[in-house]
Design a protein around this motif. Structure first.
Motif, PDB file in Angstrom:
ATOM      1  N   ASP A  82      -1.248  73.450  -7.307  1.00  0.00           N
ATOM      2  CA  ASP A  82      -0.221  72.731  -6.559  1.00  0.00           C
ATOM      3  C   ASP A  82       0.864  72.196  -7.499  1.00  0.00           C
ATOM      4  O   ASP A  82       0.695  72.128  -8.706  1.00  0.00           O
ATOM      5  CB  ASP A  82      -0.826  71.611  -5.704  1.00  0.00           C
ATOM      6  CG  ASP A  82      -1.593  70.585  -6.518  1.00  0.00           C
ATOM      7  OD1 ASP A  82      -1.152  70.257  -7.633  1.00  0.00           O
ATOM      8  OD2 ASP A  82      -2.623  70.098  -6.026  1.00  0.00           O
ATOM      9  N   ASP A  83       1.990  71.831  -6.903  1.00  0.00           N
ATOM     10  CA  ASP A  83       3.152  71.409  -7.684  1.00  0.00           C
ATOM     11  C   ASP A  83       2.873  70.180  -8.546  1.00  0.00           C
ATOM     12  O   ASP A  83       3.398  70.068  -9.656  1.00  0.00           O
ATOM     13  CB  ASP A  83       4.349  71.136  -6.764  1.00  0.00           C
ATOM     14  CG  ASP A  83       4.915  72.419  -6.170  1.00  0.00           C
ATOM     15  OD1 ASP A  83       4.678  73.494  -6.749  1.00  0.00           O
ATOM     16  OD2 ASP A  83       5.609  72.341  -5.130  1.00  0.00           O
ATOM     17  N   SER A  84       2.057  69.248  -8.058  1.00  0.00           N
ATOM     18  CA  SER A  84       1.778  68.052  -8.854  1.00  0.00           C
ATOM     19  C   SER A  84       0.975  68.408 -10.110  1.00  0.00           C
ATOM     20  O   SER A  84       1.189  67.829 -11.175  1.00  0.00           O
ATOM     21  CB  SER A  84       1.055  66.999  -8.021  1.00  0.00           C
ATOM     22  OG  SER A  84      -0.219  67.441  -7.636  1.00  0.00           O
ATOM     23  N   THR A  85       0.071  69.374 -10.001  1.00  0.00           N
ATOM     24  CA  THR A  85      -0.698  69.824 -11.172  1.00  0.00           C
ATOM     25  C   THR A  85       0.237  70.479 -12.181  1.00  0.00           C
ATOM     26  O   THR A  85       0.170  70.193 -13.379  1.00  0.00           O
ATOM     27  CB  THR A  85      -1.804  70.810 -10.750  1.00  0.00           C
ATOM     28  OG1 THR A  85      -2.699  70.140  -9.857  1.00  0.00           O
ATOM     29  CG2 THR A  85      -2.577  71.342 -11.946  1.00  0.00           C
ATOM     30  N   SER A  99       3.408  70.013 -12.544  1.00  0.00           N
ATOM     31  CA  SER A  99       4.257  68.962 -13.102  1.00  0.00           C
ATOM     32  C   SER A  99       3.508  68.161 -14.167  1.00  0.00           C
ATOM     33  O   SER A  99       4.067  67.824 -15.213  1.00  0.00           O
ATOM     34  CB  SER A  99       4.734  68.054 -11.982  1.00  0.00           C
ATOM     35  OG  SER A  99       5.497  67.003 -12.498  1.00  0.00           O
ATOM     36  N   ARG A 100       2.237  67.848 -13.914  1.00  0.00           N
ATOM     37  CA  ARG A 100       1.438  67.121 -14.906  1.00  0.00           C
ATOM     38  C   ARG A 100       1.257  67.937 -16.181  1.00  0.00           C
ATOM     39  O   ARG A 100       1.283  67.393 -17.286  1.00  0.00           O
ATOM     40  CB  ARG A 100       0.074  66.737 -14.327  1.00  0.00           C
ATOM     41  CG  ARG A 100       0.113  65.520 -13.441  1.00  0.00           C
ATOM     42  CD  ARG A 100      -1.278  64.979 -13.145  1.00  0.00           C
ATOM     43  NE  ARG A 100      -2.223  65.969 -12.678  1.00  0.00           N
ATOM     44  CZ  ARG A 100      -2.367  66.347 -11.405  1.00  0.00           C
ATOM     45  NH1 ARG A 100      -1.623  65.797 -10.475  1.00  0.00           N
ATOM     46  NH2 ARG A 100      -3.265  67.258 -11.070  1.00  0.00           N
ATOM     47  N   TRP A 101       1.062  69.256 -16.050  1.00  0.00           N
ATOM     48  CA  TRP A 101       0.923  70.100 -17.243  1.00  0.00           C
ATOM     49  C   TRP A 101       2.188  70.068 -18.089  1.00  0.00           C
ATOM     50  O   TRP A 101       2.117  69.971 -19.308  1.00  0.00           O
ATOM     51  CB  TRP A 101       0.598  71.538 -16.856  1.00  0.00           C
ATOM     52  CG  TRP A 101      -0.774  71.748 -16.295  1.00  0.00           C
ATOM     53  CD1 TRP A 101      -1.825  70.875 -16.297  1.00  0.00           C
ATOM     54  CD2 TRP A 101      -1.238  72.920 -15.642  1.00  0.00           C
ATOM     55  NE1 TRP A 101      -2.911  71.440 -15.683  1.00  0.00           N
ATOM     56  CE2 TRP A 101      -2.584  72.701 -15.269  1.00  0.00           C
ATOM     57  CE3 TRP A 101      -0.665  74.136 -15.314  1.00  0.00           C
ATOM     58  CZ2 TRP A 101      -3.352  73.643 -14.610  1.00  0.00           C
ATOM     59  CZ3 TRP A 101      -1.422  75.087 -14.661  1.00  0.00           C
ATOM     60  CH2 TRP A 101      -2.750  74.840 -14.309  1.00  0.00           C
TER      61      TRP A 101
END
Length: 176
Positions: free
Chosen positions: A92-95, A97-99
């Motif tokens: 997902d986009d939040s994952t 972004s966190r990477w």
């Protein structure tokens, strides 16, 4: 319909010195570690728990395809960092972004660690101004040390982890 359990047994071939003090380590059991691959399928890796005979610290013997504290294989994370708009990693986009945030937060630290390791092991030709923001993007700067061919992420993670300089970013609640 049959369901297959993907589980792999991970064992090092030789002597594994402690990253803390370089002394011998003894096997103290195993631990299952899950990680998702580029298809989104979860795999379970049975890894050894090792204890240093000198300082008694517990370490986990991770294969190159895993990054400490990350739940996707290194190849997936590397693909997202290298090809942010054309990757095929099902996260997902939040994952994602966190990477990206994780990479940009630690890239200068990793460059410093790799430079230090090169000095300690007398590997000359350390690129100049590699930590300068004007010397290229984060990927270009790290590429000057680890190369830009596939597997660059594991080439920077392994030496940093093995010399005990890896900083974890996981959160924990401490009960007092």
């Amino acid at each position: 319909m049959k369901t297959y359990l993907l589980e792999f047994l991970v064992r090092g071939a030789g002597r594994t010195p402690s990253p803390c003090c370089g002394k011998d380590m003894l096997v103290r059991g195993t631990k299952n570690r899950k990680a998702k691959d580029h298809t989104g399928q979860s795999k379970t890796y049975n890894i050894r728990r090792l204890q240093c005979t000198n300082c008694q610290t517990i370490h986990h013997e991770l294969p190159d395809l895993l990054i400490p504290y990350k739940r996707y294989e290194a190849e997936c994370i590397e693909d997202v960092l290298t090809n942010p708009s054309t990757h095929i990693v099902p996260a997902d986009d939040s994952t994602l972004s966190r990477w990206h945030g994780w990479f940009h937060q630690f890239v200068d630290y990793w460059i410093g660690c790799l430079n230090s390791i090169m000095v300690r092991t007398n590997q000359g030709n350390i690129p100049r101004n590699i930590t300068s923001k004007c010397s290229g993007t984060a990927l270009q700067r790290i590429g000057r040390l680890a190369g830009d061919a596939n597997g660059w992420l594991t080439r920077i993670v392994r030496p940093i982890v093995n010399i005990n300089l890896w900083i974890h970013t996981r959160s924990a609640f401490i009960v007092q």
